[in-house]
Each structure stands twice: as C-alpha cells, then as structure tokens.
Scaffold this active site. Structure first.
Site, mmCIF file in Angstrom:
data_model
loop_
_atom_site.group_PDB
_atom_site.id
_atom_site.type_symbol
_atom_site.label_atom_id
_atom_site.label_comp_id
_atom_site.label_asym_id
_atom_site.label_seq_id
_atom_site.Cartn_x
_atom_site.Cartn_y
_atom_site.Cartn_z
ATOM 1 N N GLY A 305 0.811 -1.208 0.000
ATOM 2 C CA GLY A 305 0.000 0.000 0.000
ATOM 3 C C GLY A 305 0.845 1.259 0.000
ATOM 4 O O GLY A 305 1.980 1.284 -0.486
ATOM 5 N N SER A 306 0.307 2.310 0.618
ATOM 6 C CA SER A 306 0.849 3.655 0.424
ATOM 7 C C SER A 306 2.217 3.909 1.035
ATOM 8 O O SER A 306 2.820 4.951 0.765
ATOM 9 C CB SER A 306 -0.145 4.681 0.959
ATOM 10 O OG SER A 306 -1.324 4.668 0.182
ATOM 11 N N THR A 307 2.735 3.023 1.882
ATOM 12 C CA THR A 307 4.107 3.215 2.347
ATOM 13 C C THR A 307 5.082 3.204 1.165
ATOM 14 O O THR A 307 6.139 3.832 1.223
ATOM 15 C CB THR A 307 4.509 2.121 3.355
ATOM 16 O OG1 THR A 307 4.216 0.836 2.802
ATOM 17 C CG2 THR A 307 3.751 2.292 4.672
ATOM 18 N N LYS A 309 4.696 4.734 -1.565
ATOM 19 C CA LYS A 309 4.751 6.071 -2.165
ATOM 20 C C LYS A 309 6.019 6.803 -1.738
ATOM 21 O O LYS A 309 6.529 7.658 -2.466
ATOM 22 C CB LYS A 309 3.515 6.871 -1.762
ATOM 23 C CG LYS A 309 2.224 6.359 -2.376
ATOM 24 C CD LYS A 309 0.999 7.048 -1.792
ATOM 25 C CE LYS A 309 -0.285 6.440 -2.357
ATOM 26 N NZ LYS A 309 -1.496 6.931 -1.683
#
Length: 708
Positions: A305-307, A309
């Site tokens: 997921g967004s980690t 990014k």
C-alpha cells in the site's frame, strides 16, 4: 560290551585331548595367547564388559544484546526405583536395589510432596526390575535431585531429560524459533528461526567415553575419554527491554481491536540492527502451540500500500524529475494504454481535495498523485531502476530462516503505476525496513541484521556482525528532503498521520499505508479487508529508531488501537534509549490521548456527561431522555480525545442537529444510531444538509448531506 581294543582307543583320544589342553594352559600362561585360535585372552578379558558411552554436548545459549538469556538447555530428572535384588554395586560394594522400602518412602515423601503410602504402593510392586514413582517423581529440577542424592538411598537413581527452555515465553517467537529433541539425530535440533539458522553452531560436538562395567552396568573403570565440546552461544541484536515493550503493547492492541494478523518491527535507524520484532498469531516455544510455522517478518509477500509512495517520491526527487510545489487535480485519474483507459484510480474512500501540490498529495496519501507523477514527471524506466537500487524484490539475506524475495509485477504500464502506490508488486516487511534505512541514514541503505556475535563455549568470539551498507540508492540531500516531507505527514494537520501518530516529545516522520489483499485470485471486498500500516522514524530531526506496524483485517476499521501502540512503543523505546526530545516545550501542538470507551448503555445521561467531561472528550446527546440507549463508537472501543462520541437517549422523538463540519465517518455513526437513511455527496466535511436543524425525525425522513 565294548572290546578292549576300542576302549584303549577311546582312552588314547581323551589322553591326547588332555595333553593338548594342558599344553594350551602352559602356553597361555607364558604367552597370553590361545594356542589354537591365537586370540589374546588377556586382552579379551580386559575388554569384557567394555562399553562406549556418548557424552552429550550442551546446546549453546541464545542471548539478547545485553546478555539476557533468550533460550537455553534445561534438564529435568525422573526417579527410577530399582527393585530387583540381584542388582549390586560392585564398585562401591553395596546393594543397588531398594533395600528398606518403608525407610525409603519416609525419606522421599516430604521432598516429593507425596504420601508415604503412595510411594510404597509403587515400591511394593512385584515381578518388576524397576519402577517409577508417578507424576511427582518426574520433571524434578537439579536442586531436588541433589537433595535426594544426599540421602544415599540404595536403588534410587535418576534418568535425565533434556529440553529447550525459553524463559520469556512468547517473545519474538517466530524469529527466535524453537529446538526440540530429534530421535533420528539423537539430540536437540533447531526447527525454526534463529534456532534453525544457527543449528550447526549451537549444537556442539558430542564426546565419547569408553568404560568397563560390571554385570549390573556399574562403571568399574574409565578406559578412555574424549570430552564433549558444548555448542557456541549466539548473541542477538534484539534488546529484551524493547522487545517486552513491543510484546505487551501488541497484546493490548489486539485485545481492544482484534485482527487476523499483526507484525511490528523496531530497528536502529542508522545501523538497521533489529531491536525488536513481534507478530500475531504467535506461540510459546515452551508449549509449541504453533499455528503458523512461517515468520512473516521475512516470509510475508504482500502488497504494502501507500508506504511504497515514499520510495516512488524518493525516486522522482533523486532523479531530478520532481517539483513538490507543482499542482495537479486530485480527483479520479485514468491510466491509459494505447489510448484506452484500463483503470481509473481513486483515492482512499474516493477523497478529492481539488487542485493540490504534489507535496500535499504525499501528505494526504493521494493515489491519483502517483498517477499524475508518472504522467508528468517520473519515467517508468526511472521508477523501475530505483526500485532495483532500493533492492526490492530480492532477498536481504538476513540471518533468519525462510526469507522470501517478493514479486515484481511490472509487465504493463498499469502494473508499474499501481506498484508506485503499493499494489500489484509484492514485497516483504524486511525489504521495506532495508529500503527505509536509506532515508533515515543519509542515503546509505543498510542490510538488516539480527546477530551481534557468536561466542564459543570457551568464551572466544568466533564471529562478529557489523553494520553493512548494501547500496546508496539516493543522495543524502534526497533523504533529507524525503524525511522533511514524511514529517509533514505526521506534524502537519493535512497529513494522514496528524490525528493519530504525533508524539508530545519527539517529531515523527512517517507514512500511513492501506492496501487491499487478494483472496482466491481477487481483491477482497469487505469494509475491513485491508493491510493497514504505519512506517515511521523518530526523532525526525536525527533518526534513532525506525518502527513499522502492519495489521490485516482489523475487527474495527479504526486507527485508535494502532495509534496507541505506536505512541507507547515509540515513546517508551526512545525514553529507554535516553534519546533527548527534539520538540520545544512551548509547542502548541495538542497531544491526542487514547481512551478505552466504557459502556454507557443503560446508564444515566448525567453519569455519561461527567465521565466524558473528565477526559475532555467531545460528545453529542441525541434526544432529551435521561438514560443512554445506544452509543457510537461501540462500548470498549479505543477512541482518541478528539473523536466525537454519540449517545442515543431513551427519548420518545429525536430532532435533527446541525451537521456542519462533520466528517463522513461522523455522519454515518449518527445516522446509524437514528436509523436514518442518508445519501452523502462529495468529499471532505459537511457544509449543507437537506433536513433543517430542529426538525422532528420520522420514518419518512431521508437525509442528504453535501461535503467539500
């Protein structure tokens, strides 16, 4: 009758045999050899009753970095009572069976906490060579064994049983692993984790002793002896104190908010030494109540997921293809391949903040920001190159058995874009911690390691492990910029971590993450079917520890329990390490406190108000009744001090309240309590509602709210 001739012949044969025997005796006396066979009779006599006995090596201990024992061999003893009167100890010239049963029972009873009559019932058994004394005669410790030996009771002897003892119980269990006795190997064998990785070092080398024994098996003399070499000791980088902090808070978090899975890791921000690692489900290695033999720290392959990014932004920054102040539209973004839309990307819960900067997009964890970043700044080939530089999708070779490599899925443009915000491609938690070290260590990526040193049983250091740089994926200046941006995620009110992860004494740089997971080839589609995570370092001004927490399919879709975990672990760890605060005492930042919400159902409104006012918790009373009928959040939830609590009274009717400024989540809680149909339009906070304030609600009402 035999004739005289035959008798004389028989006499002659016997005489010849006698002469041969006599000659053989004289020959044996002079030479020591048998005349006919040539065998050395003296040597044969000496070797009669000779046995080789194995001297078992003691398995090495496992210690934490401070020298506290994590795993060691433990011996217990079982009493064997020999009853056969033929047993005799020739060496000490005394009987080797229970001679006086009554006296033996009387002396053993107080030590074993048994009745004399019970012990006698075992000793009076007939036609047995030996017997045991029941459950209380087994599993004795060394002190009890020595106490009994001092009594010098004939026929009372001991069998020893070796086991592996883990004094801390549930304690980094999947990582430490376990060892158990293996019948084929005839020794303790490491089966999981560090115990398995270092089995060759820990096991030692058995010795052997050649002895001569009497008919009852007692040693008459030692012929030769080769001593055992005990196993090497393994010292880990784990800190028992930090590990205990993590374990206790892990239990507390999952008690208040159960989840299918949870993993937490604490590492040194500069060296990447593993200071603590814990996961659930777990097990007690003393009981071996194991449900899952995998170690998720190294074996879990998941879409983070967004980690991710963080590393996509770092790649854009480092390559010079990034302008944080540039703007983009944060609404839905289309991914096109050959002019055809293959996927429309939305932000979490379809949030749309209008036109915002790329920096703000990172702070708000915007998926559409990643799509726009690829479309206008970051080349896909550059992104792939940096993922390789960060060493994703390959093993770290940490000293823990069972490591996986993850899976790179970037065959199409769509897969590359979605990998940029943590879907499609899968990594492992240990890879994430390795890559993150580049950001907290001025661009230098450090191999995670869990072993400090290996020491021989003689006390000599055989091998020491030192911090190892494995890559320099980004410049020091990029790492500094990325840390600054990550700090805004937590310290800026627009950041996704602002509400939950700020600390009162330390600045935190972090990144939240939410990712769907696959079930039967498709992404799961329930309200809580996510991996939810937080990756952080503190103090942000000079990173000391990195912390990662990830949970899967939490029972309640709330950050409160995870927030409390992070705050407790981070604050207590930094305090334990004597890290100085990097926040000014004059800061106006208001700390968010976490409370376990009690049940107000069937209690008075006055009682509820007093309780909530004491803790400065905001609340909304629905109706003018005097008794609480229902509440949101539910009883026993962990809630933050800045959450609204809705209390439904036992009123006959309810009036519409002003929802201006309410979040989507608060609107849903309120309408759920009121059993009111609702339509939500837009994202953000309520600025308009269809039912006027003060209107008495009926079953016919339907509410529409407008958010921006």
């Amino acid at each position: 009758m035999l004739n005289k001739k035959i008798i004389n012949k028989i006499k002659g044969v016997f005489l010849l045999l006698f002469l041969i025997l006599l000659i053989n005796i004289f020959y044996l006396m002079i030479t020591g050899d048998h005349l006919i066979s040539g065998a050395d009779v003296k040597k044969w006599a000496e070797n009669r009753g000779v046995e080789e006995k194995v001297i078992s090596a003691v398995r090495g201990n496992i210690y934490d970095r401070n020298g506290e024992v994590i795993a060691k061999d433990s011996y217990t003893y079982t009493i064997v009572a020999y009853l056969n009167k033929s047993r005799y100890d020739e060496v000490n010239d005394k009987p080797a069976y229970v001679v006086d049963k009554e006296a033996t029972a009387k002396k053993l009873a107080p030590i074993l906490d048994m009745k004399e009559s019970t012990i006698l019932s075992y000793l009076n058994k007939t036609n047995l060579y030996q017997t045991y004394l029941g459950p209380k005669g087994k599993g004795l410790d060394l002190a009890t064994k020595e106490k009994i030996e001092k009594l010098n009771l004939p026929g009372i002897e001991f069998e020893s049983v070796v086991s592996r003892f883990y004094p801390n119980g549930v304690f980094a269990s999947s990582t430490i692993g376990y060892a158990t006795y293996d019948e084929k190997e005839n020794r303790m064998v490491g089966k999981l984790g560090v115990e398995a990785t270092y089995d060759d070092e820990l096991k030692g080398t058995d010795g052997v002793e050649k002895v001569q024994v009497d008919n009852n098996g007692y040693v008459k003399k030692v012929i030769s002896s080769k001593p055992a070499v005990n196993g090497d000791d393994v010292y880990l980088t784990i800190d028992n104190n930090i590990q205990r902090i993590v374990e206790s808070n892990m239990d507390e978090m999952l008690n208040s908010n159960p989840a299918d899975f949870a993993l937490a890791v604490v590492t040194d921000a500069k060296t990447n030494e593993v200071l603590a690692v814990s996961n659930r489900p777990t097990f007690d290695p003393n009981k071996l109540n194991i449900k899952d033999f995998n170690n998720p720290f190294v074996s879990l392959q998941f879409e983070p997921g967004s980690t991710m990014k963080t590393f996509t932004y770092a790649a854009a920054m480092d390559s010079g293809e990034y302008n944080g102040s540039a703007k983009y539209y944060s609404g839905p973004a289309a991914i096109k391949e050959n002019g055809v839309v293959v996927q429309t990307v939305h932000n979490y819960e379809n949030y749309n903040w209008g036109t915002i900067s790329y920096d703000e997009g990172y702070m708000r964890s915007s998926n559409t920001g990643i799509v726009n970043l690829f479309e206008h700044y970051l080349k896909t080939s550059t992104f792939e190159s940096y993922m390789s530089k960060f060493k994703f999708y390959q093993k770290t070779n940490i000293e823990i058995a069972g490591e996986s490599s993850g899976q790179k899925v970037m065959n199409r443009k769509q897969e590359i874009y979605t990998s940029g915000f943590g879907q499609a491609s899968s990594i492992t938690p240990v890879q994430l911690m390795q890559a993150f070290s580049a950001i907290t260590n001025e661009g230098k990526e450090m191999k995670p390691y869990i072993t400090e040193k290996i020491v021989s049983s003689a006390g000599e250091i055989i091998k020491e492990f030192k911090p190892t740089q494995v890559a320099t994926p980004i410049k020091a200046s990029t790492a500094k910029k990325m840390l600054k941006l990550m700090t805004k995620v937590v310290e800026d009110e627009r950041g996704t971590g602002y509400k939950w992860y700020r600390l009162s004494d330390y600045t935190v740089a972090g990144k939240t993450g939410t990712a769907e997971y696959v079930v039967n080839g498709k992404y799961a589609t329930c309200e809580t079917c996510y991996y939810t995570s937080f990756l952080m370092t503190a103090p942000a001004s000079n990173p000391k520890v990195n912390i990662y927490l990830v949970t899967k399919h939490d029972t309640y879709p709330t950050y409160a329990a995870r927030s409390k975990f992070i705050k407790n672990v981070a604050s207590n760890t930094l305090a334990y390490l004597n890290v100085k605060s990097d926040k000014k005492s004059t800061t106006t930042t208001k700390e968010v406190n976490i409370f376990n919400l009690e049940s107000f159902i069937n209690k008075s409104v006055v009682y509820a108000k007093n309780k909530l006012n004491t803790n400065n918790i905001k609340y909304v009373i629905l109706g003018n009744g005097k008794i609480i009928q229902n509440q949101e959040p539910l009883p026993y939830s962990d809630i933050s001090s800045n959450q609204k609590i809705f209390l439904l009274t036992n009123a006959k009717s309810y009036q519409m309240i002003d929802l201006t400024g309410y979040s989507k989540a608060d609107v849903l809680k309120l309408t759920s309590l009121l059993n009111l149909k609702v339509t939500i339009k837009g994202e953000g906070y309520v600025y308009k509602q269809s039912i006027n304030v003060g209107t008495t609600l009926t079953d016919k009402h339907s509410l529409t709210v407008y958010l921006k």
